[in-house]
Design a protein around this motif. Structure first.
Motif, PDB file in Angstrom:
ATOM      1  N   HIS A  33       0.853  -1.185   0.000  1.00  0.00           N
ATOM      2  CA  HIS A  33       0.000   0.000   0.000  1.00  0.00           C
ATOM      3  C   HIS A  33       0.890   1.237   0.000  1.00  0.00           C
ATOM      4  N   LEU A  62      -2.529  12.897  -5.980  1.00  0.00           N
ATOM      5  CA  LEU A  62      -2.919  11.760  -6.802  1.00  0.00           C
ATOM      6  C   LEU A  62      -2.788  10.472  -6.010  1.00  0.00           C
ATOM      7  N   LEU A  64      -3.904   5.997  -6.479  1.00  0.00           N
ATOM      8  CA  LEU A  64      -3.910   4.952  -7.495  1.00  0.00           C
ATOM      9  C   LEU A  64      -4.986   5.166  -8.552  1.00  0.00           C
ATOM     10  N   ARG A  65      -6.197   5.546  -8.131  1.00  0.00           N
ATOM     11  CA  ARG A  65      -7.295   5.681  -9.087  1.00  0.00           C
ATOM     12  C   ARG A  65      -7.754   7.125  -9.221  1.00  0.00           C
ATOM     13  N   GLY A  66      -6.866   8.082  -9.255  1.00  0.00           N
ATOM     14  CA  GLY A  66      -7.251   9.470  -9.474  1.00  0.00           C
ATOM     15  C   GLY A  66      -6.947  10.333  -8.268  1.00  0.00           C
ATOM     16  N   TYR A  67      -7.998  10.947  -7.712  1.00  0.00           N
ATOM     17  CA  TYR A  67      -7.854  11.833  -6.560  1.00  0.00           C
ATOM     18  C   TYR A  67      -8.566  11.217  -5.360  1.00  0.00           C
ATOM     19  N   ARG A  68      -8.148  11.637  -4.174  1.00  0.00           N
ATOM     20  CA  ARG A  68      -8.829  11.173  -2.964  1.00  0.00           C
ATOM     21  C   ARG A  68     -10.178  11.868  -2.885  1.00  0.00           C
TER      22      ARG A  68
END
Length: 117
Positions: A33, A62, A64-68
């Motif tokens: 992670h 940023l 893994l899949r974009g923004y938090r």
């Protein structure tokens, strides 16, 4: 025919090896992670109203899949609340201006011709 069979088997082995590496085969566990990128100040200043330059400078870290999503939701919630506050303030000022114009009546500065009708 033998070459085709060899290529299919080699492809299956490569796909299996990549799948095992990603899912944690071999006793190492899954991919580690990675902590989100928190470099720089990506939030809006809480101690003053948000300005255009704040929105222009707003950057989200940023992942893994974009923004938090929590960061984006917080920023949009803050911007929405400030827009509501400004709209309310504008409505109050317009009402006060209309009341002041109505109270002046036939003074020398009665506004535009459309407002006089």
């Amino acid at each position: 025919m033998f070459m085709f069979f060899f290529l299919v088997v080699a492809l299956a082995v490569v796909v299996a090896a990549v799948t095992l590496a990603v899912l944690g085969g071999g006793g190492r566990g899954p991919l580690p992670h990675v902590a989100p990128d928190l470099s720089g100040d990506h939030s809006l200043a809480p101690d003053r109203p948000v300005g255009r330059e704040d929105v222009d400078a707003l950057r989200f870290p940023l992942v893994l899949r974009g923004y938090r999503m929590a960061d984006v939701d917080d920023a949009l919630g803050r911007l929405g609340a400030e827009l509501d506050e400004r709209d309310s303030r504008i409505a109050d000022l317009e009402a006060a201006l209309a009341g002041a114009r109505a109270g002046r009546g036939a003074g020398p500065d009665r506004g535009t011709e459309e407002e006089q009708r």
